[in-house]
Write a protein that holds these residues in place. Structure first.
Motif, PDB file in Angstrom:
ATOM      1  N   LYS A   1       0.827  -1.212   0.000  1.00  0.00           N
ATOM      2  CA  LYS A   1       0.000   0.000   0.000  1.00  0.00           C
ATOM      3  C   LYS A   1       0.855   1.252   0.000  1.00  0.00           C
ATOM      4  CE  LYS A   1      -2.435  -1.144   3.624  1.00  0.00           C
ATOM      5  NZ  LYS A   1      -3.450  -1.020   4.706  1.00  0.00           N
TER       6      LYS A   1
ATOM      7  N   LEU B   1      -0.020   2.605  -3.941  1.00  0.00           N
ATOM      8  CA  LEU B   1      -1.303   3.303  -3.950  1.00  0.00           C
ATOM      9  C   LEU B   1      -1.057   4.788  -3.789  1.00  0.00           C
ATOM     10  CD1 LEU B   1      -3.467   0.820  -1.850  1.00  0.00           C
ATOM     11  CD2 LEU B   1      -2.963   0.843  -4.303  1.00  0.00           C
TER      12      LEU B   1
ATOM     13  N   HIS C   1      -6.531   4.748  -5.104  1.00  0.00           N
ATOM     14  CA  HIS C   1      -5.883   4.274  -6.315  1.00  0.00           C
ATOM     15  C   HIS C   1      -6.611   4.823  -7.537  1.00  0.00           C
ATOM     16  CE1 HIS C   1      -3.073   1.868  -8.490  1.00  0.00           C
ATOM     17  NE2 HIS C   1      -3.963   0.989  -8.936  1.00  0.00           N
TER      18      HIS C   1
END
Length: 332
Positions: free
Chosen positions: A116, A120, A327
Motif C-alpha cells: 500500500k 497506492l 488508487h
C-alpha cells in the motif's frame, strides 16, 4: 468510486493508452472463471504446498522469475516468511472464491502495508468518494453525456476492442497511479476524436504538474486534467519516457513559450495532445457512469487497499469494495 471525463477540445495530435490497472466496465461484464482445481495459472500447484522443502523450491523459482535478490541471508529468510504468509492467503482465497482468482505475482514478497505504501498513490482529502478538491475548485458539471438515452446504451462496452486503449503500462515502485489514470482518459478521447492511437507521457505529469500533485508520492487526476488543459497539453511517451521515479521537468513553462499546436513548436519536436477541460461523473450514480463510459474511457478512483487487490490475477472482482479512495485506474 469517483470518475472523470475529459473534453476533447483543441486536440493537436492523436493519442491513447492504458494504465497499470484497468477496469472493464459496462452494463454487463463477463469473464471466464478459473477452472476448478487448475492452479497452474496462478503460479503454484498443490504439490508446492505439501512440504517446507517444496515451498522453499517454489520461492527459489519465484525469485528467479522476478529476478529478485536480497542484501543478506537474514533479509531473504524474512522475505520467505512473508512469501509463505501471502501464499497461504492466495490459496485460501482461491479455494473459496470462483468469480476471480489471485496469483503469485511480483508483489508476493511484500507485506500488505509495504504494498500500500509503495503503489497506492491517489491522494484524496475526502474519504467518502469525493474528488479531494474543494467544491469551489471543481469544474462546472455540464454533463455532456446526460443527453444520452439510458435505454439506448449498449449492453457492454470495451474500448480496447475499439482501438482506444494501449497495452498495460507498469508504474513500478512509484505512487503515480493518478498520472496513469489521467493519461488513459486523455489518450482515449483523443483516439475517439482523431482516429489515431498514441501513448502519452505520464512522466511529464510526474515531473511538471506540481501544483497540488506530488509525483511518486501521490496526486489527484483532477489537478492533472487541469494541468493539461492549461499548459498546452502533453508530449508523447516516446518523447518523454517513463522513468519509474521523479525527475526534472523537461518542458518549457507556458510563460516561456506558447505552443500553437504544431510539432515544430513543441519541445524536442514532439507532438502534443491537449484537452479543453474535464467534468465529474456524479458520485454514487451508476447510470451516469454507464452513460459516460459509453462515450469514452473514464478516469476512476477506487479503494484498492484490500489485500486481494495485491494479488489479483483474473476474473471479475466482486470482493469487498470500500470508499477510502486510494488508487487511480481507468474504466475502459
Amino acid at each position: 468510486m469517483h470518475a472523470k471525463m475529459t473534453k476533447p477540445a483543441a486536440i493537436v495530435v492523436a493519442a491513447i493508452a492504458v494504465l497499470s490497472v484497468s477496469l472493464l466496465a459496462g452494463s454487463s461484464c463477463l469473464a471466464l472463471a478459473r477452472p476448478s482445481g487448475d492452479f497452474s495459472i496462478v503460479g503454484y500447484s498443490e504439490e508446492d504446498l505439501s512440504s517446507h522443502e517444496s515451498l522453499a523450491e517454489l520461492f527459489e523459482r519465484w525469485l528467479s522469475r522476478h529476478r529478485r535478490a536480497y542484501a543478506s541471508l537474514e533479509e531473504k529468510l524474512r522475505r520467505f516468511q512473508v512469501f509463505k504468509d501471502n501464499l497461504h492467503h492466495i490459496d485460501e482465497t482461491n479455494r473459496k472464491v470462483s468469480s476471480y482468482w489471485l496469483g503469485l505475482n511480483e508483489f508476493a514478497d511484500l507485506t500488505h502495508d509495504e504494498f500500500k505504501a509503495t503503489y497506492l498513490g491517489l491522494r484524496s482529502s475526502v474519504g467518502d468518494g469525493g474528488s479531494g478538491i474543494d467544491d469551489d475548485d471543481e469544474p462546472e458539471e455540464e454533463e455532456g453525456y446526460e443527453g444520452v438515452d439510458g435505454a439506448s446504451l449498449p449492453k457492454s462496452v470495451d474500448w480496447r476492442s475499439k482501438g482506444a486503449v494501449t497495452g498495460v503500462k507498469n508504474q513500478g515502485q512509484c505512487g503515480s497511479c493518478w498520472a496513469f489514470s489521467t493519461v488513459a482518459a486523455v489518450e482515449g478521447i483523443n483516439q475517439i476524436v482523431t482516429g489515431n492511437l498514441t501513448a502519452l507521457s505520464e512522466q511529464e505529469l510526474i515531473d511538471c504538474d506540481t501544483d497540488g500533485n506530488n509525483g511518486c508520492n501521490g496526486g489527484l487526476m483532477d489537478y492533472a486534467f487541469s494541468y493539461i488543459a492549461h499548459n498546452g497539453g502533453l508530449h508523447t511517451e516516446e518523447a518523454y519516457p517513463y522513468l519509474m521515479e521523479e525527475g526534472t521537468c523537461q518542458r518549457s513553462s507556458s510563460s516561456e513559450k506558447k505552443w500553437s499546436g504544431s510539432s515544430e513548436d513543441a519541445n524536442d519536436d514532439a507532438a502534443v495532445v491537449t484537452i479543453s477541460g474535464y467534468e465529474d461523473v456524479p458520485r454514487n450514480n451508476e447510470q451516469a457512469l454507464l452513460k459516460a463510459l459509453a462515450q469514452q474511457p473514464v478516469s476512476v478512483a477506487i479503494e484498492a487497499s484490500g489485500r486481494n487487490f495485491q494479488f489479483y490475477s483474473g476474473g471479475v472482482f466482486d470482493g469487498p469494495c470500500g470508499t477510502q479512495l486510494d488508487h487511480g485506474v481507468a474504466a475502459v
